[in-house]
Design a protein around this motif. Structure first.
Motif, PDB file in Angstrom:
ATOM      1  N   ARG A  79      62.252 -69.900  20.720  1.00  0.00           N
ATOM      2  CA  ARG A  79      62.154 -70.116  22.164  1.00  0.00           C
ATOM      3  C   ARG A  79      62.905 -71.394  22.560  1.00  0.00           C
ATOM      4  N   ARG A  80      62.794 -72.424  21.733  1.00  0.00           N
ATOM      5  CA  ARG A  80      63.490 -73.680  22.030  1.00  0.00           C
ATOM      6  C   ARG A  80      65.001 -73.525  21.914  1.00  0.00           C
ATOM      7  N   ALA A  81      65.450 -72.699  20.976  1.00  0.00           N
ATOM      8  CA  ALA A  81      66.890 -72.438  20.870  1.00  0.00           C
ATOM      9  C   ALA A  81      67.384 -71.688  22.106  1.00  0.00           C
ATOM     10  N   ARG A  82      66.612 -70.715  22.561  1.00  0.00           N
ATOM     11  CA  ARG A  82      66.968 -69.992  23.788  1.00  0.00           C
ATOM     12  C   ARG A  82      67.071 -70.959  24.967  1.00  0.00           C
ATOM     13  N   MET A  92      55.823 -54.827  17.408  1.00  0.00           N
ATOM     14  CA  MET A  92      56.113 -55.883  18.382  1.00  0.00           C
ATOM     15  C   MET A  92      56.790 -57.049  17.665  1.00  0.00           C
ATOM     16  N   ARG A  93      57.991 -57.400  18.121  1.00  0.00           N
ATOM     17  CA  ARG A  93      58.689 -58.503  17.481  1.00  0.00           C
ATOM     18  C   ARG A  93      58.049 -59.836  17.860  1.00  0.00           C
ATOM     19  N   ARG A  94      58.092 -60.760  16.923  1.00  0.00           N
ATOM     20  CA  ARG A  94      57.533 -62.085  17.165  1.00  0.00           C
ATOM     21  C   ARG A  94      58.668 -63.057  17.473  1.00  0.00           C
ATOM     22  N   ILE A  95      58.517 -63.796  18.570  1.00  0.00           N
ATOM     23  CA  ILE A  95      59.466 -64.841  18.925  1.00  0.00           C
ATOM     24  C   ILE A  95      58.705 -66.165  18.925  1.00  0.00           C
ATOM     25  N   GLY A  96      58.945 -66.963  17.910  1.00  0.00           N
ATOM     26  CA  GLY A  96      58.202 -68.193  17.734  1.00  0.00           C
ATOM     27  C   GLY A  96      58.765 -69.353  18.531  1.00  0.00           C
ATOM     28  N   VAL A  97      58.109 -70.499  18.418  1.00  0.00           N
ATOM     29  CA  VAL A  97      58.471 -71.682  19.182  1.00  0.00           C
ATOM     30  C   VAL A  97      59.899 -72.127  18.876  1.00  0.00           C
ATOM     31  N   PRO A 135      67.599 -61.623  17.500  1.00  0.00           N
ATOM     32  CA  PRO A 135      67.329 -63.014  17.098  1.00  0.00           C
ATOM     33  C   PRO A 135      68.323 -63.986  17.730  1.00  0.00           C
ATOM     34  N   GLU A 136      67.828 -65.143  18.134  1.00  0.00           N
ATOM     35  CA  GLU A 136      68.661 -66.164  18.768  1.00  0.00           C
ATOM     36  C   GLU A 136      69.327 -67.037  17.714  1.00  0.00           C
ATOM     37  N   GLU A 137      70.601 -67.283  17.885  1.00  0.00           N
ATOM     38  CA  GLU A 137      71.306 -68.175  16.976  1.00  0.00           C
ATOM     39  C   GLU A 137      70.859 -69.613  17.210  1.00  0.00           C
ATOM     40  N   SER A 147      64.651 -83.124  23.307  1.00  0.00           N
ATOM     41  CA  SER A 147      65.417 -83.026  22.068  1.00  0.00           C
ATOM     42  C   SER A 147      65.202 -81.643  21.482  1.00  0.00           C
ATOM     43  N   ASP A 148      66.273 -80.880  21.371  1.00  0.00           N
ATOM     44  CA  ASP A 148      66.216 -79.562  20.733  1.00  0.00           C
ATOM     45  C   ASP A 148      65.109 -78.680  21.289  1.00  0.00           C
ATOM     46  N   GLY A 149      64.962 -78.683  22.609  1.00  0.00           N
ATOM     47  CA  GLY A 149      64.053 -77.748  23.256  1.00  0.00           C
ATOM     48  C   GLY A 149      62.621 -78.199  23.401  1.00  0.00           C
TER      49      GLY A 149
END
Length: 397
Positions: free
Chosen positions: A9-12, A1-6, A286-288, A334-336
């Motif tokens: 998530r804020r970049a998304r 299971m891939r981990r998507i951290g805070v 992964p999100e840029e 600010s930045d998510g």
């Protein structure tokens, strides 16, 4: 299971919600589509949410999309809330959410009619309601468009009073007018058109759906298919999110939510707090990173109202930025993540308060954005329908 951290998530959020530098939308329709829909319970929210995402946007361009091009439509949707939706997506929302709401609200209205003594029993009240609805729809069709008051003059039974909370200190006897129009709109038969007054007005002209749009709202998909489509749109904009987030957002049952997630082949991911989140199967790369950004969002903006669990972007600021029933006031991002709130005193300028130390560079961006909003509003004072403690404080003086 891939981990998507805070951080990811804020970049998304910055990219997909059209808030990050270089990520903004081209027009009001694209802005609405990027959010699935725009909250419209407070009419001002629609215009301010668009202006936060579309550089150079003006009230006139959003009104043109709503009332001239009719590329956007105001309708009842998720959680019995009014939204502005891209018109091609309206049949999906109707089938996925609004049809169920209409059934429940009809039962409730018949119950209230019976309690008010409109007829001798619920069955007779149901027939009375159906007759009044047909008469109202006919009156509206003859006029082409009309206000609630005009329709009540055509159909006097709309002036029938209900008896709400009888015997209580907050008892009321409202006319049935708004409830009948609500029911007709929930069933997709009539739509809210132009406001009566400025873009801040919450009162609208009503029109038959078939007159407002060729063919009305269009062909609805089956309910289960529509819920699948809505879940896919939500995951595109708000994923990763939990099953509880989606259930809350859409107003579905747990079973409906699980079926919709299964139908889109949602992929499980691990979130920072250990919860299981979901993304679409082709959306786990992964999100840029997004360039630094600051945004002022209005009360009830769809970004903070898109998840049930808001801790990852809200932090400890809920008591200052939300009212007691869970409605968000104006926020600064600010930045998510949320870093403060804003409001307007009677003089009309935008005032703000930061709720954490963000450093000189971000503070300078906030100051510039506050100045931009003061210019954009040009003396118009927006008082949110649901007021947060911080907004009330900033509006004084």
């Amino acid at each position: 299971m891939r981990r998507i951290g805070v951080t990811e998530r804020r970049a998304r959020l910055g990219r997909r919600h059209r808030l990050g530098a270089g990520c903004q939308a081209a027009d009001p329709v694209e802005a609405a589509a990027s959010m699935v829909a725009l909250h419209a319970t407070d009419p001002a929210t629609v215009h301010l949410s668009v202006a936060a995402r579309v550089p150079g946007s003006e009230v006139a361009s959003t009104e043109r999309a709503l009332y001239d091009d009719r590329a956007l439509i105001r309708m009842l949707g998720m959680r019995r809330t009014v939204f502005v939706v891209p018109t091609p997506f309206a049949p999906v929302v109707q089938a996925a959410c609004t049809d169920d709401i209409a059934v429940k609200q009809r039962k409730l209205l018949v119950k209230h009619l019976a309690e008010a003594g409109v007829a001798e029993d619920a069955e007779t009240c149901g027939r009375w309601l159906a007759t009044v609805e047909e008469s109202t729809a006919t009156a509206l069709a003859l006029r082409g468009s009309a206000t609630a008051q005009e329709l009540a003059s055509d159909e006097p039974r709309l002036r029938t009073r209900l008896s709400m909370a009888a015997g209580k200190s907050y008892a009321a006897q409202p006319y049935v007018t708004s409830r009948v129009l609500f029911q007709l709109s929930a069933e997709g038969r009539i739509v809210r058109g132009r406001p009566l007054g400025t873009w801040l007005s919450g009162q609208h002209q009503w029109s038959p759906s078939a007159d407002w749009l060729p063919g009305g709202l269009g062909d609805k998909p089956p309910a289960e298919e529509a819920r699948t489509t809505l879940a896919r749109a939500w995951l595109t904009s708000f994923g990763p999110g939990t099953s509880a987030d989606l259930q809350w957002y859409a107003g579905w049952t747990l079973g409906q939510t699980r079926k919709a997630l299964a139908a889109v082949d949602a992929v499980e991911v691990e979130l920072d707090d250990g919860q299981v989140g979901y993304v679409l199967p082709d959306d786990d790369a992964p999100e840029e990173p997004v360039d630094p950004w600051v945004a002022f969002l209005p009360g009830l903006d769809p970004t903070p109202m898109g998840w049930k669990d808001r801790g990852w972007f809200l932090g400890p600021h809920k008591s200052k930025l939300f009212d007691t029933t869970g409605n968000v006031g104006p926020t600064i991002w600010s930045d998510g993540r949320i870093i403060g709130g804003w409001g307007q005193p009677e003089s009309g300028e935008v005032r703000y308060e930061l709720l954490e130390d963000v450093g000189a560079d971000v503070t300078a961006l906030v100051e510039a954005e506050a100045s931009r909003w003061t210019t954009w509003l040009s003396g118009v004072r927006v008082t949110p329908r649901f007021r947060s403690p911080l907004e009330r404080k900033l509006s004084l003086g």
